[in-house]
Design a protein around this motif. Structure first.
Motif, PDB file in Angstrom:
ATOM      1  N   SER A 117      -0.333   4.409  -0.368  1.00 49.93           N
ATOM      2  CA  SER A 117      -1.037   5.550   0.220  1.00 49.93           C
ATOM      3  C   SER A 117      -2.325   5.036   0.862  1.00 49.93           C
ATOM      4  O   SER A 117      -2.747   3.899   0.630  1.00 49.93           O
ATOM      5  CB  SER A 117      -1.372   6.588  -0.849  1.00 49.93           C
ATOM      6  OG  SER A 117      -2.298   6.062  -1.794  1.00 49.93           O
ATOM      7  N   ARG A 118      -2.955   5.906   1.643  1.00 51.21           N
ATOM      8  CA  ARG A 118      -4.228   5.551   2.251  1.00 51.21           C
ATOM      9  C   ARG A 118      -5.117   6.774   2.318  1.00 51.21           C
ATOM     10  O   ARG A 118      -4.641   7.887   2.546  1.00 51.21           O
ATOM     11  CB  ARG A 118      -4.026   4.962   3.653  1.00 51.21           C
ATOM     12  CG  ARG A 118      -5.289   4.275   4.167  1.00 51.21           C
ATOM     13  CD  ARG A 118      -5.045   3.527   5.435  1.00 51.21           C
ATOM     14  NE  ARG A 118      -6.226   2.718   5.764  1.00 51.21           N
ATOM     15  CZ  ARG A 118      -6.576   2.375   6.981  1.00 51.21           C
ATOM     16  NH1 ARG A 118      -5.850   2.765   8.015  1.00 51.21           N
ATOM     17  NH2 ARG A 118      -7.644   1.640   7.202  1.00 51.21           N
ATOM     18  N   GLN A 122       0.861  -1.185   0.000  1.00 51.88           N
ATOM     19  CA  GLN A 122       0.000   0.000   0.000  1.00 51.88           C
ATOM     20  C   GLN A 122       0.895   1.233   0.000  1.00 51.88           C
ATOM     21  O   GLN A 122       1.685   1.435   0.917  1.00 51.88           O
ATOM     22  CB  GLN A 122      -0.926  -0.006   1.223  1.00 51.88           C
ATOM     23  CG  GLN A 122      -2.075   0.979   1.125  1.00 51.88           C
ATOM     24  CD  GLN A 122      -3.125   0.749   2.206  1.00 51.88           C
ATOM     25  OE1 GLN A 122      -2.790   0.557   3.371  1.00 51.88           O
ATOM     26  NE2 GLN A 122      -4.390   0.775   1.822  1.00 51.88           N
ATOM     27  N   CYS A 161      -9.112   8.536   0.697  1.00 50.78           N
ATOM     28  CA  CYS A 161      -9.750   8.841  -0.587  1.00 50.78           C
ATOM     29  C   CYS A 161     -10.504  10.169  -0.490  1.00 50.78           C
ATOM     30  O   CYS A 161     -11.366  10.332   0.385  1.00 50.78           O
ATOM     31  CB  CYS A 161     -10.711   7.728  -0.980  1.00 50.78           C
ATOM     32  SG  CYS A 161     -11.594   8.057  -2.520  1.00 50.78           S
ATOM     33  N   ASP A 212      -3.957   0.302  -2.659  1.00 52.37           N
ATOM     34  CA  ASP A 212      -4.353   1.653  -2.246  1.00 52.37           C
ATOM     35  C   ASP A 212      -5.845   1.886  -2.455  1.00 52.37           C
ATOM     36  O   ASP A 212      -6.470   1.279  -3.325  1.00 52.37           O
ATOM     37  CB  ASP A 212      -3.597   2.708  -3.057  1.00 52.37           C
ATOM     38  CG  ASP A 212      -2.101   2.678  -2.808  1.00 52.37           C
ATOM     39  OD1 ASP A 212      -1.554   1.590  -2.604  1.00 52.37           O
ATOM     40  OD2 ASP A 212      -1.491   3.759  -2.833  1.00 52.37           O
ATOM     41  N   ASP A 213      -6.414   2.797  -1.673  1.00 54.24           N
ATOM     42  CA  ASP A 213      -7.809   3.181  -1.872  1.00 54.24           C
ATOM     43  C   ASP A 213      -7.988   3.851  -3.230  1.00 54.24           C
ATOM     44  O   ASP A 213      -8.981   3.622  -3.918  1.00 54.24           O
ATOM     45  CB  ASP A 213      -8.257   4.127  -0.753  1.00 54.24           C
ATOM     46  CG  ASP A 213      -8.151   3.489   0.624  1.00 54.24           C
ATOM     47  OD1 ASP A 213      -8.610   2.336   0.769  1.00 54.24           O
ATOM     48  OD2 ASP A 213      -7.604   4.125   1.542  1.00 54.24           O
ATOM     49  N   ALA A 261     -10.868   5.089   6.251  1.00 56.84           N
ATOM     50  CA  ALA A 261      -9.487   5.523   6.027  1.00 56.84           C
ATOM     51  C   ALA A 261      -9.326   7.041   5.995  1.00 56.84           C
ATOM     52  O   ALA A 261      -8.207   7.546   6.022  1.00 56.84           O
ATOM     53  CB  ALA A 261      -8.961   4.927   4.718  1.00 56.84           C
TER      54      ALA A 261
END
Length: 208
Positions: A11-12, A9, A14, A60-61, A27
């Motif tokens: 990034s996290r 992952q 959205c 990642d989202d 998140a």
């Protein structure tokens, strides 16, 4: 030591406001970016520890929220020459371009799965994705142009959806030659717009 997949992952979070999604509640809407050099080092070390790793799913989202940054990651991974395959889901059609696709292929990319949600214009509009079915169709064409496996993700039971309208989603996948599709049930998570819609308009049908 056998480990065939190694998820990463980058990034996290959205920033988008899709009515059916609870990611922003879980998140957060602020996207937190990891140091790319540390991410690549993590993959390299994992490959040393587990030589059987063959696939690196990016989870990642919103994987390509920053296209320039994602391209940098692909270049770094390509140059590491780990001989692994990349797979990625949760991709927005308006956040990819041909340069990104080419770099993705050079880094071992195998697939891209686009979030479509609904192939019916009215139902799609109510998802508040902030993109268009036309843009998704263009992205699908670009993905297939470069020989990648094309995936599409749909949601069953969105506001104003019905069996007839959902057939438009099936036709959208067929028309744009998706290699596979995910069919997810709409869940009215607390705090989502869909939850509010269902509380106002939903009902429990009688099974026959």
């Amino acid at each position: 030591k056998f480990l065939s997949d190694y998820q990463i992952q980058l990034s996290r979070g959205c920033p988008f406001d899709c009515t059916f999604c609870n990611v922003k509640l879980v998140a957060g809407r602020k996207v937190r970016l990891r140091d790319l050099s540390l991410c690549v080092r993590q993959i390299i070390e994992a490959k040393k520890e587990y030589p059987n790793i063959r696939t690196i799913p990016i989870t990642d989202d919103v994987p390509t929220i920053n296209k320039k940054r994602f391209k940098e990651f692909l270049i770094m991974l390509r140059d590491a020459d780990l001989r692994c395959e990349l797979v990625v889901d949760n991709v927005r059609a308006d956040l990819i371009d041909e340069e990104l696709i080419k770099l993705y292929v050079s880094a071992g990319g195998q697939n891209i799965c686009l979030g479509v949600e609904s192939g019916h214009p009215e139902v799609f509009q109510l998802t508040h994705k902030g993109e268009s079915l036309e843009k998704i169709a263009e992205a699908a064409k670009l993905i297939r142009k470069h020989g990648l496996t094309l995936g599409m993700c749909f949601v069953i039971g969105l506001p104003e959806d019905n069996l007839e309208r959902h057939m438009a989603s099936m036709q959208f996948a067929k028309t744009h030659k998706a290699d596979y599709a995910f069919w997810n049930m709409c869940v009215p998570w607390p705090g989502t717009d869909v939850r509010a819609w269902y509380e106002k308009n939903g009902h429990v049908g009688e099974l026959r």
